[in-house]
Design a protein around this motif. Structure first.
Motif, PDB file in Angstrom:
ATOM      1  N   ALA A 172       0.819  -1.214   0.000  1.00 31.82           N
ATOM      2  CA  ALA A 172       0.000   0.000   0.000  1.00 31.82           C
ATOM      3  C   ALA A 172       0.854   1.265   0.000  1.00 31.82           C
ATOM      4  O   ALA A 172       0.581   2.201  -0.757  1.00 31.82           O
ATOM      5  CB  ALA A 172      -0.940   0.001   1.207  1.00 31.82           C
ATOM      6  N   ARG A 173       1.878   1.330   0.842  1.00 36.74           N
ATOM      7  CA  ARG A 173       2.657   2.564   0.998  1.00 36.74           C
ATOM      8  C   ARG A 173       3.351   2.971  -0.303  1.00 36.74           C
ATOM      9  O   ARG A 173       3.756   4.124  -0.451  1.00 36.74           O
ATOM     10  CB  ARG A 173       3.662   2.440   2.131  1.00 36.74           C
ATOM     11  N   GLU A 174       3.508   2.024  -1.244  1.00 39.27           N
ATOM     12  CA  GLU A 174       4.152   2.341  -2.512  1.00 39.27           C
ATOM     13  C   GLU A 174       3.187   2.941  -3.529  1.00 39.27           C
ATOM     14  O   GLU A 174       3.594   3.302  -4.633  1.00 39.27           O
ATOM     15  CB  GLU A 174       4.823   1.093  -3.080  1.00 39.27           C
ATOM     16  N   MET A 175       1.904   3.040  -3.145  1.00 39.12           N
ATOM     17  CA  MET A 175       0.895   3.538  -4.071  1.00 39.12           C
ATOM     18  C   MET A 175       0.506   4.988  -3.816  1.00 39.12           C
ATOM     19  O   MET A 175      -0.272   5.562  -4.562  1.00 39.12           O
ATOM     20  CB  MET A 175      -0.363   2.658  -4.001  1.00 39.12           C
ATOM     21  N   TYR A 176       1.025   5.558  -2.718  1.00 36.91           N
ATOM     22  CA  TYR A 176       0.723   6.954  -2.427  1.00 36.91           C
ATOM     23  C   TYR A 176       1.785   7.513  -1.488  1.00 36.91           C
ATOM     24  O   TYR A 176       2.605   6.772  -0.941  1.00 36.91           O
ATOM     25  CB  TYR A 176      -0.668   7.127  -1.805  1.00 36.91           C
ATOM     26  N   SER A 177       1.749   8.810  -1.310  1.00 35.78           N
ATOM     27  CA  SER A 177       2.648   9.446  -0.354  1.00 35.78           C
ATOM     28  C   SER A 177       2.143   9.187   1.060  1.00 35.78           C
ATOM     29  O   SER A 177       0.966   9.432   1.354  1.00 35.78           O
ATOM     30  CB  SER A 177       2.702  10.959  -0.599  1.00 35.78           C
ATOM     31  N   PRO A 178       2.993   8.671   1.958  1.00 42.77           N
ATOM     32  CA  PRO A 178       2.551   8.482   3.346  1.00 42.77           C
ATOM     33  C   PRO A 178       1.978   9.757   3.958  1.00 42.77           C
ATOM     34  O   PRO A 178       1.018   9.695   4.732  1.00 42.77           O
ATOM     35  CB  PRO A 178       3.833   8.031   4.059  1.00 42.77           C
ATOM     36  N   GLN A 179       2.544  10.913   3.605  1.00 48.66           N
ATOM     37  CA  GLN A 179       2.032  12.163   4.170  1.00 48.66           C
ATOM     38  C   GLN A 179       0.603  12.427   3.717  1.00 48.66           C
ATOM     39  O   GLN A 179      -0.226  12.929   4.491  1.00 48.66           O
ATOM     40  CB  GLN A 179       2.927  13.343   3.766  1.00 48.66           C
ATOM     41  N   ASP A 180       0.295  12.075   2.464  1.00 51.21           N
ATOM     42  CA  ASP A 180      -1.086  12.209   1.998  1.00 51.21           C
ATOM     43  C   ASP A 180      -2.022  11.333   2.824  1.00 51.21           C
ATOM     44  O   ASP A 180      -3.150  11.725   3.130  1.00 51.21           O
ATOM     45  CB  ASP A 180      -1.193  11.821   0.513  1.00 51.21           C
ATOM     46  N   LEU A 181      -1.534  10.137   3.174  1.00 55.82           N
ATOM     47  CA  LEU A 181      -2.325   9.242   4.014  1.00 55.82           C
ATOM     48  C   LEU A 181      -2.566   9.865   5.383  1.00 55.82           C
ATOM     49  O   LEU A 181      -3.701   9.900   5.873  1.00 55.82           O
ATOM     50  CB  LEU A 181      -1.614   7.901   4.172  1.00 55.82           C
ATOM     51  N   TYR A 182      -1.496  10.359   6.017  1.00 48.35           N
ATOM     52  CA  TYR A 182      -1.630  10.925   7.359  1.00 48.35           C
ATOM     53  C   TYR A 182      -2.575  12.129   7.362  1.00 48.35           C
ATOM     54  O   TYR A 182      -3.383  12.289   8.282  1.00 48.35           O
ATOM     55  CB  TYR A 182      -0.260  11.331   7.903  1.00 48.35           C
ATOM     56  N   ASP A 183      -2.461  12.955   6.330  1.00 50.66           N
ATOM     57  CA  ASP A 183      -3.336  14.126   6.247  1.00 50.66           C
ATOM     58  C   ASP A 183      -4.800  13.712   6.099  1.00 50.66           C
ATOM     59  O   ASP A 183      -5.691  14.298   6.721  1.00 50.66           O
ATOM     60  CB  ASP A 183      -2.927  15.014   5.065  1.00 50.66           C
ATOM     61  N   ARG A 184      -5.033  12.679   5.289  1.00 53.94           N
ATOM     62  CA  ARG A 184      -6.409  12.201   5.091  1.00 53.94           C
ATOM     63  C   ARG A 184      -6.942  11.544   6.364  1.00 53.94           C
ATOM     64  O   ARG A 184      -8.123  11.682   6.698  1.00 53.94           O
ATOM     65  CB  ARG A 184      -6.452  11.207   3.914  1.00 53.94           C
ATOM     66  N   MET A 185      -6.087  10.848   7.078  1.00 53.34           N
ATOM     67  CA  MET A 185      -6.501  10.219   8.327  1.00 53.34           C
ATOM     68  C   MET A 185      -7.001  11.244   9.341  1.00 53.34           C
ATOM     69  O   MET A 185      -7.968  10.990  10.063  1.00 53.34           O
ATOM     70  CB  MET A 185      -5.342   9.409   8.920  1.00 53.34           C
ATOM     71  N   LYS A 186      -6.338  12.396   9.389  1.00 51.52           N
ATOM     72  CA  LYS A 186      -6.736  13.436  10.344  1.00 51.52           C
ATOM     73  C   LYS A 186      -8.172  13.882  10.116  1.00 51.52           C
ATOM     74  O   LYS A 186      -8.880  14.231  11.072  1.00 51.52           O
ATOM     75  CB  LYS A 186      -5.789  14.629  10.236  1.00 51.52           C
ATOM     76  N   THR A 187      -8.628  13.862   8.868  1.00 55.31           N
ATOM     77  CA  THR A 187      -9.991  14.308   8.569  1.00 55.31           C
ATOM     78  C   THR A 187     -11.028  13.322   9.092  1.00 55.31           C
ATOM     79  O   THR A 187     -12.195  13.672   9.248  1.00 55.31           O
ATOM     80  CB  THR A 187     -10.193  14.515   7.052  1.00 55.31           C
TER      81      THR A 187
END
Length: 344
Positions: free
Chosen positions: A165-180
Motif C-alpha cells: 500500500a505505501r508504494e501507491m501513495y505518499s505516506p504524508q497524503d495518508l496521514y493528512d487524510r486520516m486526520k480528517t
C-alpha cells in the motif's frame, strides 16, 4: 421475496456472456468461489453480487481475473516467529492455490493474485518499521519460492505478486487524510456499548507492542489503555483514508477482493466488498497473526496444516515438537523454516 429478486437480478447479468461454453465455465468459477468448503460460512449478498459483476466483466471483455487478498503485512509480535514469515504464510499460499486451482489452470485470459500488504498501518501499533521491513523481505522471498515450486510440480506458471500500500501513495497524503476522519472515528468508538468497546479494545491490545518504537512500559495502566484505544482509532482512520486514496486500485472492474477473518470483526469500516475465507482447511486464524504448525497422526502422516493464534499456541506449546527441515532452499527464506513445528 427479496431473495427471489436478488437471484433474478444476478441471472440477468449472465446474459452479457454470449458463448454458452464460457457461460458454463463462469458458473463453475462462481460455484468454486462461493463454496462453503473454503469459507466455512455463507457469503453476503453484497459480496456475491460483486463477484458476479467482476466475473461477467472479465468473460465478456476477455480480461484477466485479478484476485486481491488484503492482509496486515506484518507478523504479530505475539508469534514466536516474529518478525518474519513462517509456515503459516506457506500454508495460506497453498490453500489459496488449491482454492483457485480450477480457475488458475483453465481461464485462458489470465489470472493474477495480489497479496495486498497494508504494513504502513502497523506503525500506529508502536511496531518498529525495521521489523515490518524484515517481514516484507521474507514474504516476497517466500512468494518467489512458492511460485517456482508450483511451476516445477505442475508446469503451471502462477502469477502471485506482493503489492504494498505505501508504494501507491505518499505516506504524508495518508496521514493528512486520516486526520480528517479522526473525530468521526473517535465518536464511533465512544458511542459503542461497553461490550462493543471491550471487543474493540481486545483486538487493539493484541496488536499493540508496549515496548516497541517507544517504550510505554513505565506508564500507568489507565494511560496505556488510552494510548491503545487511540491506536485502534487511528487504525480505523487508516482503513477509511487508504480506501479514499486507492479507490481505483480496489474498484478495478476485473478485481475480486478476498479477505481473511479480520474484516468480520467489529470496526467502523466494515469490509463487505469481497469474499471472506478460512486461512487453511482447518484454521480461521489469519496467517500474519498466527503460527504455522502441522498436526500428524501416529504414523507421521499430515492430518492438518494449522495456523494457531497466540492463545492456541500457548495452550499447545508443551506438545509442540520440531524436526529439521530437509528443504534447505526454503530454510534460506527465513530462520523460521529451518525446522518444522508439529504435534500429534
Amino acid at each position: 421475496m427479496q431473495r427471489v429478486y436478488f437471484i433474478i437480478e444476478q441471472r440477468e447479468k449472465l446474459l452479457q456472456v454470449k458463448d454458452a461454453q464460457e457461460k458454463r465455465l463462469l458458473l463453475s468459477f462462481l460455484a468454486r468461489l462461493l463454496s462453503a468448503k473454503f469459507s466455512g460460512s455463507k457469503q453476503s449478498e453484497v459480496a456475491i453480487s460483486l463477484v458476479i459483476d467482476k466475473l461477467v466483466y472479465c468473460f465478456a471483455n476477455k480480461k484477466p481475473i485479478v484476485f486481491i487478498f488484503g492482509y496486515g503485512g506484518y507478523k504479530n509480535y505475539n508469534s514466536p516467529s516474529f518478525p518474519e514469515v513462517d509456515w503459516a504464510e506457506l500454508f495460506h499460499m497453498k490453500y489459496m492455490t488449491t482454492f483457485l486451482w480450477p480457475i488458475l489452470s483453465t481461464y485462458k485470459y489470465g489470472v493474477k493474485f495480489e497479496y495486498e500488504s497494508e504494513e504502513i498501518s502497523i506503525q500506529f501499533n508502536n511496531v518498529p518499521q525495521e521489523t515490518t521491513d524484515r517481514y516484507t523481505v521474507t514474504f516476497k522471498s517466500l512468494l518467489d519460492y512458492f511460485c517456482q515450486k508450483i511451476y516445477q510440480a505442475n508446469g503451471v506458471k502462477i502469477d502471485f505478486e506482493s503489492v504494498i500500500a505505501r508504494e501507491m501513495y505518499s505516506p504524508q497524503d495518508l496521514y493528512d487524510r486520516m486526520k480528517t476522519y479522526y473525530g468521526d472515528m473517535k465518536k464511533v468508538y465512544y458511542d459503542l456499548s461497553d461490550e462493543e468497546k471491550a471487543v474493540w479494545f481486545k483486538r487493539a491490545k493484541t496488536n499493540f507492542l508496549v515496548k516497541g518504537t517507544k517504550d510505554f512500559s513505565g506508564v500507568s495502566e489507565e494511560e496505556l489503555n488510552k494510548i491503545i484505544v487511540d491506536a485502534r482509532i487511528n487504525n480505523e482512520c487508516f482503513l477509511a483514508a487508504d480506501y479514499d486514496l486507492r479507490i481505483d486500485f480496489w474498484e478495478r472492474p476485473n478485481a475480486i477482493s478476498l479477505f481473511g477473518t479480520w474484516g468480520k470483526t467489529p470496526c467502523a469500516s466494515p469490509t463487505d466488498g469481497g469474499l471472506h475465507l478460512k486461512s487453511t482447511a482447518s484454521s480461521n486464524t489469519d496467517f500474519w497473526i498466527g503460527t504455522g504448525v502441522l498436526k500428524l497422526d501416529s504414523n507421521n502422516n499430515i492430518l492438518q496444516e494449522l495456523i494457531l493464534s497466540h492463545n492456541q499456541y500457548q495452550d499447545a506449546k508443551d506438545s509442540i515438537l520440531s524436526i529439521e527441515n530437509p528443504d534447505k532452499e526454503l530454510a534460506r527464506v527465513s530462520k523460521n523454516f529451518e525446522n518444522i513445528r508439529y504435534f500429534k
